[in-house]
Design a protein around this motif. Structure first.
Motif, PDB file in Angstrom:
ATOM      1  N   ASP A  97       0.823  -1.214   0.000  1.00  0.00           N
ATOM      2  CA  ASP A  97       0.000   0.000   0.000  1.00  0.00           C
ATOM      3  C   ASP A  97       0.853   1.259   0.000  1.00  0.00           C
ATOM      4  O   ASP A  97       0.513   2.252  -0.656  1.00  0.00           O
ATOM      5  CB  ASP A  97      -0.937   0.007   1.212  1.00  0.00           C
ATOM      6  N   PHE A  98       1.952   1.236   0.740  1.00  0.00           N
ATOM      7  CA  PHE A  98       2.840   2.402   0.780  1.00  0.00           C
ATOM      8  C   PHE A  98       3.342   2.732  -0.619  1.00  0.00           C
ATOM      9  O   PHE A  98       3.302   3.899  -1.058  1.00  0.00           O
ATOM     10  CB  PHE A  98       4.023   2.135   1.712  1.00  0.00           C
ATOM     11  N   PHE A  99       3.815   1.738  -1.343  1.00  0.00           N
ATOM     12  CA  PHE A  99       4.378   1.984  -2.670  1.00  0.00           C
ATOM     13  C   PHE A  99       3.299   2.293  -3.698  1.00  0.00           C
ATOM     14  O   PHE A  99       3.526   3.072  -4.633  1.00  0.00           O
ATOM     15  CB  PHE A  99       5.235   0.792  -3.092  1.00  0.00           C
ATOM     16  N   LEU A 100       2.115   1.720  -3.520  1.00  0.00           N
ATOM     17  CA  LEU A 100       1.006   2.051  -4.405  1.00  0.00           C
ATOM     18  C   LEU A 100       0.595   3.508  -4.237  1.00  0.00           C
ATOM     19  O   LEU A 100       0.385   4.229  -5.220  1.00  0.00           O
ATOM     20  CB  LEU A 100      -0.185   1.133  -4.125  1.00  0.00           C
ATOM     21  N   ARG A 101       0.466   3.948  -2.984  1.00  0.00           N
ATOM     22  CA  ARG A 101       0.083   5.337  -2.737  1.00  0.00           C
ATOM     23  C   ARG A 101       1.120   6.307  -3.289  1.00  0.00           C
ATOM     24  O   ARG A 101       0.771   7.338  -3.885  1.00  0.00           O
ATOM     25  CB  ARG A 101      -0.097   5.567  -1.229  1.00  0.00           C
ATOM     26  N   THR A 102       2.384   5.979  -3.092  1.00  0.00           N
ATOM     27  CA  THR A 102       3.437   6.870  -3.565  1.00  0.00           C
ATOM     28  C   THR A 102       3.467   6.924  -5.086  1.00  0.00           C
ATOM     29  O   THR A 102       3.635   8.002  -5.683  1.00  0.00           O
ATOM     30  CB  THR A 102       4.804   6.412  -3.020  1.00  0.00           C
ATOM     31  N   ILE A 106       2.978  10.177  -7.652  1.00  0.00           N
ATOM     32  CA  ILE A 106       3.865  10.552  -8.759  1.00  0.00           C
ATOM     33  C   ILE A 106       3.074  10.667 -10.053  1.00  0.00           C
ATOM     34  O   ILE A 106       3.206  11.643 -10.804  1.00  0.00           O
ATOM     35  CB  ILE A 106       5.003   9.517  -8.913  1.00  0.00           C
ATOM     36  N   ALA A 107       2.219   9.682 -10.325  1.00  0.00           N
ATOM     37  CA  ALA A 107       1.408   9.717 -11.543  1.00  0.00           C
ATOM     38  C   ALA A 107       0.503  10.942 -11.566  1.00  0.00           C
ATOM     39  O   ALA A 107       0.334  11.594 -12.607  1.00  0.00           O
ATOM     40  CB  ALA A 107       0.581   8.443 -11.656  1.00  0.00           C
ATOM     41  N   ALA A 108      -0.088  11.279 -10.410  1.00  0.00           N
ATOM     42  CA  ALA A 108      -0.969  12.449 -10.338  1.00  0.00           C
ATOM     43  C   ALA A 108      -0.209  13.725 -10.646  1.00  0.00           C
ATOM     44  O   ALA A 108      -0.725  14.627 -11.336  1.00  0.00           O
ATOM     45  CB  ALA A 108      -1.603  12.534  -8.953  1.00  0.00           C
ATOM     46  N   GLU A 109       1.033  13.826 -10.158  1.00  0.00           N
ATOM     47  CA  GLU A 109       1.830  15.023 -10.450  1.00  0.00           C
ATOM     48  C   GLU A 109       2.142  15.111 -11.945  1.00  0.00           C
ATOM     49  O   GLU A 109       2.087  16.197 -12.539  1.00  0.00           O
ATOM     50  CB  GLU A 109       3.121  14.995  -9.637  1.00  0.00           C
ATOM     51  N   LEU A 110       2.490  13.980 -12.550  1.00  0.00           N
ATOM     52  CA  LEU A 110       2.794  13.990 -13.979  1.00  0.00           C
ATOM     53  C   LEU A 110       1.576  14.409 -14.792  1.00  0.00           C
ATOM     54  O   LEU A 110       1.692  15.149 -15.778  1.00  0.00           O
ATOM     55  CB  LEU A 110       3.271  12.602 -14.424  1.00  0.00           C
ATOM     56  N   ALA A 140       4.384   4.820 -12.837  1.00  0.00           N
ATOM     57  CA  ALA A 140       3.626   6.069 -12.961  1.00  0.00           C
ATOM     58  C   ALA A 140       3.547   6.518 -14.417  1.00  0.00           C
ATOM     59  O   ALA A 140       2.493   6.977 -14.884  1.00  0.00           O
ATOM     60  CB  ALA A 140       4.272   7.149 -12.096  1.00  0.00           C
ATOM     61  N   VAL A 141       4.641   6.381 -15.153  1.00  0.00           N
ATOM     62  CA  VAL A 141       4.642   6.757 -16.568  1.00  0.00           C
ATOM     63  C   VAL A 141       3.686   5.874 -17.359  1.00  0.00           C
ATOM     64  O   VAL A 141       2.935   6.356 -18.221  1.00  0.00           O
ATOM     65  CB  VAL A 141       6.075   6.683 -17.143  1.00  0.00           C
ATOM     66  N   ARG A 142       3.689   4.579 -17.075  1.00  0.00           N
ATOM     67  CA  ARG A 142       2.764   3.687 -17.782  1.00  0.00           C
ATOM     68  C   ARG A 142       1.312   4.067 -17.491  1.00  0.00           C
ATOM     69  O   ARG A 142       0.455   4.016 -18.384  1.00  0.00           O
ATOM     70  CB  ARG A 142       3.023   2.237 -17.381  1.00  0.00           C
ATOM     71  N   MET A 143       1.036   4.468 -16.257  1.00  0.00           N
ATOM     72  CA  MET A 143      -0.317   4.886 -15.909  1.00  0.00           C
ATOM     73  C   MET A 143      -0.715   6.138 -16.675  1.00  0.00           C
ATOM     74  O   MET A 143      -1.853   6.271 -17.142  1.00  0.00           O
ATOM     75  CB  MET A 143      -0.408   5.106 -14.395  1.00  0.00           C
ATOM     76  N   ALA A 254       7.275  -6.268  -9.334  1.00  0.00           N
ATOM     77  CA  ALA A 254       6.195  -7.059  -9.917  1.00  0.00           C
ATOM     78  C   ALA A 254       4.828  -6.479  -9.546  1.00  0.00           C
ATOM     79  O   ALA A 254       3.915  -6.414 -10.378  1.00  0.00           O
ATOM     80  CB  ALA A 254       6.306  -8.504  -9.447  1.00  0.00           C
ATOM     81  N   MET A 255       4.682  -6.054  -8.304  1.00  0.00           N
ATOM     82  CA  MET A 255       3.417  -5.486  -7.854  1.00  0.00           C
ATOM     83  C   MET A 255       3.115  -4.189  -8.597  1.00  0.00           C
ATOM     84  O   MET A 255       1.983  -3.933  -9.005  1.00  0.00           O
ATOM     85  CB  MET A 255       3.484  -5.241  -6.342  1.00  0.00           C
ATOM     86  N   LEU A 256       4.128  -3.359  -8.804  1.00  0.00           N
ATOM     87  CA  LEU A 256       3.918  -2.087  -9.504  1.00  0.00           C
ATOM     88  C   LEU A 256       3.570  -2.326 -10.968  1.00  0.00           C
ATOM     89  O   LEU A 256       2.766  -1.583 -11.549  1.00  0.00           O
ATOM     90  CB  LEU A 256       5.172  -1.217  -9.399  1.00  0.00           C
ATOM     91  N   ALA A 257       4.143  -3.352 -11.572  1.00  0.00           N
ATOM     92  CA  ALA A 257       3.780  -3.682 -12.952  1.00  0.00           C
ATOM     93  C   ALA A 257       2.319  -4.074 -13.054  1.00  0.00           C
ATOM     94  O   ALA A 257       1.612  -3.679 -13.990  1.00  0.00           O
ATOM     95  CB  ALA A 257       4.687  -4.801 -13.468  1.00  0.00           C
ATOM     96  N   ARG A 258       1.850  -4.835 -12.086  1.00  0.00           N
ATOM     97  CA  ARG A 258       0.437  -5.222 -12.082  1.00  0.00           C
ATOM     98  C   ARG A 258      -0.445  -3.995 -11.852  1.00  0.00           C
ATOM     99  O   ARG A 258      -1.517  -3.858 -12.484  1.00  0.00           O
ATOM    100  CB  ARG A 258       0.172  -6.259 -10.988  1.00  0.00           C
ATOM    101  N   LEU A 259      -0.009  -3.084 -10.999  1.00  0.00           N
ATOM    102  CA  LEU A 259      -0.767  -1.855 -10.748  1.00  0.00           C
ATOM    103  C   LEU A 259      -0.931  -1.060 -12.029  1.00  0.00           C
ATOM    104  O   LEU A 259      -2.036  -0.634 -12.379  1.00  0.00           O
ATOM    105  CB  LEU A 259      -0.041  -0.996  -9.693  1.00  0.00           C
ATOM    106  N   ALA A 260       0.173  -0.853 -12.737  1.00  0.00           N
ATOM    107  CA  ALA A 260       0.119  -0.054 -13.954  1.00  0.00           C
ATOM    108  C   ALA A 260      -0.800  -0.704 -14.988  1.00  0.00           C
ATOM    109  O   ALA A 260      -1.539  -0.014 -15.689  1.00  0.00           O
ATOM    110  CB  ALA A 260       1.522   0.120 -14.512  1.00  0.00           C
ATOM    111  N   ALA A 261      -0.757  -2.024 -15.067  1.00  0.00           N
ATOM    112  CA  ALA A 261      -1.615  -2.719 -16.027  1.00  0.00           C
ATOM    113  C   ALA A 261      -3.092  -2.541 -15.667  1.00  0.00           C
ATOM    114  O   ALA A 261      -3.935  -2.332 -16.536  1.00  0.00           O
ATOM    115  CB  ALA A 261      -1.252  -4.193 -16.066  1.00  0.00           C
ATOM    116  N   ARG A 262      -3.416  -2.595 -14.381  1.00  0.00           N
ATOM    117  CA  ARG A 262      -4.814  -2.435 -13.948  1.00  0.00           C
ATOM    118  C   ARG A 262      -5.305  -1.017 -14.178  1.00  0.00           C
ATOM    119  O   ARG A 262      -6.444  -0.800 -14.588  1.00  0.00           O
ATOM    120  CB  ARG A 262      -4.962  -2.781 -12.474  1.00  0.00           C
TER     121      ARG A 262
END
Length: 263
Positions: A97-102, A106-110, A140-143, A254-262
């Motif tokens: 959750d910590f890394f997802l929120r962060t 970052i994505a929101a700022e971009l 964040a860039v992928r998002m 791996a978790m962040l890759a899944r996040l970006a895909a979702r």
């Protein structure tokens, strides 16, 4: 100063920083010094994950704030918000959750700043927070791209020589002239918390080249310094457990890759 072409939206072009909306995303305050000449020209929106306090309680984010302000760049909404201890604790605890929120921040700022060019720390296997910063930046860039935005994603080395990227496809290589080099050196030496590191790094004009690589690639680490270093610190009694790439960093990637895909 010389540049080589880089790829933008499928074509080759020379970088015109006045026409780009740039962001710099780094793990620790002080990393901006490595690309200070670009910082001064591109005047990016600067995101810094930690306050640079390391194992202590006093950070160095105020020194980075002065560097950013003097370069007419902008401080991001995420600017030294976390201590290094918090990042390491989140890694050890596998706190997704910590890394997802962060990453969301970052994505929101971009998105909010309409950023179309991002530069930041590369994966080098030297420090786990540096590597995770790059992984969060990539996610964040992928998002952002999934929202239909065109955004270029580049990294730069903190440990390796920037000369090593000269022949890489799509790399941006900035060779500083004497005035730019003198200015960068003066700013770096004035950063009191890192003065010893700066002097130790000086040799054959190591700050005279600023090299950026396209970050849309898979990083294959031949070795991971912090694995060996962390285990030695555990044996010496400084740590109770070490952060390692396979046990703590790779699962976050791996978790962040899944996040970006979702998203």
């Amino acid at each position: 100063m010389t540049t080589v072409p880089f790829r933008v939206a499928g074509g080759l072009s020379q970088p015109d920083w006045a026409e780009r909306r740039c962001a710099l995303v780094v793990a620790h305050p002080g990393h901006e010094l490595v690309v200070h000449s670009w910082l001064s020209e591109a005047r990016p929106w600067v995101v810094v994950l930690t306050d640079g306090s390391g194992h202590g309680t006093i950070g160095r984010i105020d020194s980075t704030a002065r560097v950013v302000d003097d370069a007419d760049a902008s401080r991001g909404g995420l600017f030294g918000d976390h201590t290094d201890h918090e990042l390491y604790a989140a890694l050890l605890a596998h706190d997704a959750d910590f890394f997802l929120r962060t990453t969301d921040r970052i994505a929101a700022e971009l998105l909010d700043r309409n950023i179309d060019f991002v530069a930041g720390d590369a994966v080098e296997g030297y420090n786990p927070v540096h590597d995770v910063c790059r992984m969060m930046t990539n996610a964040a860039v992928r998002m952002v791209r999934e929202r239909g935005r065109v955004i270029d994603n580049f990294d730069f080395f903190l440990v390796r020589s920037h000369e090593t990227v000269v022949d890489e496809p799509g790399a941006i290589v900035r060779r500083l002239d004497d005035r730019e080099y003198a200015r960068k050196l003066a700013v770096s030496r004035a950063y009191s918390e890192l003065r010893a590191e700066v002097e130790q790094a000086l040799g054959e004009r190591p700050f005279a080249v600023e090299g950026f690589r396209p970050a849309d690639h898979d990083d294959h680490l031949a070795s991971v310094f912090y694995d060996t270093y962390g285990r030695q610190r555990v044996r010496d009694g400084f740590y109770s457990v070490a952060v390692t790439y396979d046990a703590h960093v790779r699962p976050i990637e791996a978790m962040l890759a899944r996040l970006a895909a979702r998203r």
